[in-house]
Scaffold this active site. Structure first.
Site, PDB file in Angstrom:
ATOM      1  N   GLY A 171       0.829  -0.572   9.981  1.00  0.00           N
ATOM      2  CA  GLY A 171      -0.405  -1.140  10.536  1.00  0.00           C
ATOM      3  C   GLY A 171      -1.299  -1.615   9.402  1.00  0.00           C
ATOM      4  O   GLY A 171      -0.821  -2.036   8.357  1.00  0.00           O
ATOM      5  N   PHE A 191       0.816  -1.214   0.000  1.00  0.00           N
ATOM      6  CA  PHE A 191       0.000   0.000   0.000  1.00  0.00           C
ATOM      7  C   PHE A 191       0.846   1.259   0.000  1.00  0.00           C
ATOM      8  O   PHE A 191       2.059   1.221   0.243  1.00  0.00           O
ATOM      9  CB  PHE A 191      -0.932   0.026   1.221  1.00  0.00           C
ATOM     10  CG  PHE A 191      -0.204   0.117   2.540  1.00  0.00           C
ATOM     11  CD1 PHE A 191       0.303   1.324   2.995  1.00  0.00           C
ATOM     12  CD2 PHE A 191      -0.028  -1.006   3.327  1.00  0.00           C
ATOM     13  CE1 PHE A 191       0.984   1.415   4.202  1.00  0.00           C
ATOM     14  CE2 PHE A 191       0.660  -0.929   4.543  1.00  0.00           C
ATOM     15  CZ  PHE A 191       1.162   0.288   4.974  1.00  0.00           C
ATOM     16  N   LEU A 192       0.155   2.323  -0.244  1.00  0.00           N
ATOM     17  CA  LEU A 192       0.736   3.664  -0.163  1.00  0.00           C
ATOM     18  C   LEU A 192      -0.232   4.430   0.748  1.00  0.00           C
ATOM     19  O   LEU A 192      -1.433   4.455   0.467  1.00  0.00           O
ATOM     20  CB  LEU A 192       0.737   4.226  -1.574  1.00  0.00           C
ATOM     21  CG  LEU A 192       1.480   5.482  -1.919  1.00  0.00           C
ATOM     22  CD1 LEU A 192       1.509   5.577  -3.435  1.00  0.00           C
ATOM     23  CD2 LEU A 192       0.828   6.699  -1.346  1.00  0.00           C
ATOM     24  N   HIS A 202      12.001  -5.932   5.328  1.00  0.00           N
ATOM     25  CA  HIS A 202      11.598  -6.899   6.364  1.00  0.00           C
ATOM     26  C   HIS A 202      11.571  -8.353   5.903  1.00  0.00           C
ATOM     27  O   HIS A 202      11.120  -9.204   6.640  1.00  0.00           O
ATOM     28  CB  HIS A 202      10.346  -6.461   7.148  1.00  0.00           C
ATOM     29  CG  HIS A 202       9.163  -6.077   6.356  1.00  0.00           C
ATOM     30  ND1 HIS A 202       8.409  -4.963   6.632  1.00  0.00           N
ATOM     31  CD2 HIS A 202       8.582  -6.661   5.322  1.00  0.00           C
ATOM     32  CE1 HIS A 202       7.415  -4.885   5.788  1.00  0.00           C
ATOM     33  NE2 HIS A 202       7.490  -5.901   4.986  1.00  0.00           N
ATOM     34  N   ASN A 203      12.112  -8.636   4.703  1.00  0.00           N
ATOM     35  CA  ASN A 203      12.412 -10.018   4.295  1.00  0.00           C
ATOM     36  C   ASN A 203      13.812 -10.005   3.695  1.00  0.00           C
ATOM     37  O   ASN A 203      13.992  -9.565   2.557  1.00  0.00           O
ATOM     38  CB  ASN A 203      11.455 -10.510   3.190  1.00  0.00           C
ATOM     39  CG  ASN A 203      10.085 -10.879   3.699  1.00  0.00           C
ATOM     40  OD1 ASN A 203       9.836 -10.880   4.906  1.00  0.00           O
ATOM     41  ND2 ASN A 203       9.197 -11.192   2.801  1.00  0.00           N
ATOM     42  N   HIS A 260       7.403  -6.589  12.397  1.00  0.00           N
ATOM     43  CA  HIS A 260       7.320  -5.790  11.158  1.00  0.00           C
ATOM     44  C   HIS A 260       5.921  -5.252  10.879  1.00  0.00           C
ATOM     45  O   HIS A 260       5.748  -4.404  10.024  1.00  0.00           O
ATOM     46  CB  HIS A 260       7.813  -6.594   9.962  1.00  0.00           C
ATOM     47  CG  HIS A 260       6.775  -7.490   9.348  1.00  0.00           C
ATOM     48  ND1 HIS A 260       6.109  -8.449  10.051  1.00  0.00           N
ATOM     49  CD2 HIS A 260       6.299  -7.557   8.085  1.00  0.00           C
ATOM     50  CE1 HIS A 260       5.271  -9.062   9.243  1.00  0.00           C
ATOM     51  NE2 HIS A 260       5.357  -8.553   8.053  1.00  0.00           N
TER      52      HIS A 260
END
Lengths: 395, 136
Positions: free
Chosen positions: A293, A131-132, A256-257, A318
């Site tokens: 979130g 998302f943005l 985060h990966n 994350h």
């Protein structure tokens, strides 16, 4: 947290499975000096313009037409390519994990198929949970740190971009899972689960994966920076000011990966290890830690800690994490209702089709507040600021 | 029944596909996966592509087939809705698939990969039953 694992950098393994399919799926946060009131007045126009400027959805193609030589340059040099070509600045590079480029990327270790999938997709958001989002700061817990990162007041507007290495990274992972499936047999490695296929880190298969994975990491850092520049240009059009005067600098960009070679204290001894972070963020002391979130709920910026070095190989959470599968979410929620509920909370949303809003409905995720309290309480990352969404675009 | 989706929290998407023979179960699994990627009933079979896959067993061939189909969405920039296996053995297949160039409004979600999470490939009295998890 997803999964964090560490293996001896000489005698251990490296695993395509433990790193995951979306290599360097990650987040960038960009600040502005605009207030929530200024942005809210134009949020509908702004999110529609952003949706047009940043290609998203399944199979979305970017506006860039990379030659094979340019793609190789991106894979090897990451965001340095972007900055040289007018996407972002040297200041952005200074505010990214690994400075937006991992050394040792070797594009000859990447399949032609991965390159063919990746070339047209640079500068695209993708779909699903990517998302943005335009956010406003709702709380500042650590004023001194927030100020260092250019966050001065509540109601200040920030922008968050969450996406990864697109079809390029998915193909690199798929290719090397097959190679490591054979390596497991060749090197006689016992596995409790087929998803954990791996290769000795210093075997040819292990070295090749690491070099190819770094290409996907560099692709993804570049992808997010290219989109960052398009976001800036969109704000310039909508607000009629240049982006520098709106202070639209990168707060931080992170993965985060990812697999990385790091030094960690193990049984009292500093050791070189291959860290695999999957669904997990680096949390070294004073690191900027970005936590995305869900559409309707808060996101956070945290600060890395020494405790994380001792307890979790310098890693933390994350995101919120799902509590309902996507399939169940589609059955339970209807996209139109989700859009309406978001609108009632003052959140403007834009998506390629309503179903993606249902899949990503806030109710399908764990309570981010509880997740953040857990990691703050455990001391593996500390709260700096909390943000709530004003507008969101999803693929 | 060609296929059905199964609830599993850890898995992003899990489905079971069925078929009286290898040809049918492979075609039905492809259809299940594309119902996640795009609006299957709205994608017209206007253009066709040839697909081949190889693997060391029928179980691994199904994964190779689905992975090939994920890649071809990007390389051909098309959504697909018709899948016809023309030739299949345990270790190889040839197929013709039909669809149309990608229209964003027909997209559903990006399938990143086929995983081995709780993967099953079973021969039953009635033919074949497979269980597949997708990373999306």
């Amino acid at each position: 947290m997803g999964a964090v694992s560490a293996f001896d950098a000489e005698k251990g393994i490296i695993s395509a499975g433990l790193c995951g399919f979306d290599i360097n799926c990650g987040v960038n946060s960009i600040r502005t000096n605009l207030t929530a009131d200024e942005v809210s007045a134009k949020k509908k126009e702004l999110i529609q313009e952003l949706f047009r400027a940043v290609p998203c959805g399944v199979g979305s193609k970017g506006k860039l037409k990379l030659t094979p030589e340019q793609l190789d340059d991106v894979l090897k040099r990451g965001v340095n390519w972007a900055v040289e070509n007018g996407y972002g600045t040297k200041d952005d590079i200074e505010h990214m994990e690994e400075k937006g480029c991992m050394d040792g990327a070797d594009s000859s270790k990447v399949s032609e198929l991965a390159k063919k999938r990746g070339a047209p997709q640079l500068g695209t958001l993708g779909a699903g949970n990517h998302f943005l989002e335009i956010q406003k700061v709702s709380d500042i817990f650590d004023k001194e740190t927030a100020k260092k990162w250019g966050i001065n007041d509540v109601n200040q507007v920030l922008i968050m971009v969450h996406c990864g290495s697109r079809g390029f990274g998915h193909q690199v992972a798929t290719d090397y899972l097959k190679i490591q499936e054979q390596a497991v047999k060749k090197y006689n490695i016992w596995l409790p689960d087929q998803q954990l296929v791996c290769a000795p880190v210093n075997s040819q298969e292990g070295k090749d994966y690491f070099a190819a994975m770094k290409c996907a990491v560099n692709y993804s850092f570049t992808n997010r920076l290219v989109m960052t520049q398009w976001i800036r240009e969109t704000f310039e059009r909508v607000f009629g000011k240049d982006w520098e005067s709106m202070d639209m600098h990168t707060i931080y960009g992170l993965a985060h990966n990812v697999c990385k070679k790091e030094k960690h204290l193990i049984n009292g001894e500093k050791k070189d290890v291959i860290i695999h972070r999957k669904g997990s963020t680096r949390s070294f002391p004073n690191d900027t830690v970005l936590i995305a979130g869900t559409m309707g709920t808060a996101s956070y910026i945290l600060k890395g800690t020494e405790t994380a070095m001792q307890k979790s190989f310098g890693s933390t959470v994350h995101g919120a994490g799902r509590c309902m599968s996507r399939h169940a979410a589609i059955k339970k929620f209807w996209g139109g209702d989700v859009k309406k509920a978001l609108a009632e909370k003052g959140i403007e949303s834009q998506s390629t089709h309503p179903k993606v809003l249902a899949e990503e409905a806030p109710g399908a995720y764990k309570d981010v507040e509880q997740v953040i309290e857990s990691v703050h309480g455990a001391g593996i990352s500390l709260k700096v600021t909390r943000m709530v969404p004003i507008a969101v675009a999803k693929g | 029944m060609k296929y059905k989706f199964i609830e599993d929290l850890t898995s992003d998407v899990m489905f079971e596909a069925y078929g009286k023979d290898l040809k049918e179960v492979f075609e039905n699994a492809a259809e299940a996966m594309f119902s996640v990627i795009c609006q299957l009933d709205k994608v017209k079979p206007l253009e066709s592509c040839h697909v081949e896959a190889k693997a060391e067993s029928a179980g691994k061939l199904l994964i190779a087939w689905l992975q090939e189909l994920i890649s071809i969405v990007d390389t051909e920039a098309m959504f697909f809705s018709k899948f016809e296996i023309q030739e299949i053995k345990d270790t190889m297949l040839k197929a013709e698939i039909k669809g149309e160039p990608i229209k964003p409004e027909l997209g559903e979600t990006v399938v990143k990969a086929v995983t081995y999470y709780k993967y099953r490939f079973e021969k039953t009295d009635k033919g074949y039953r497979v269980r597949v998890s997708l990373d999306i």
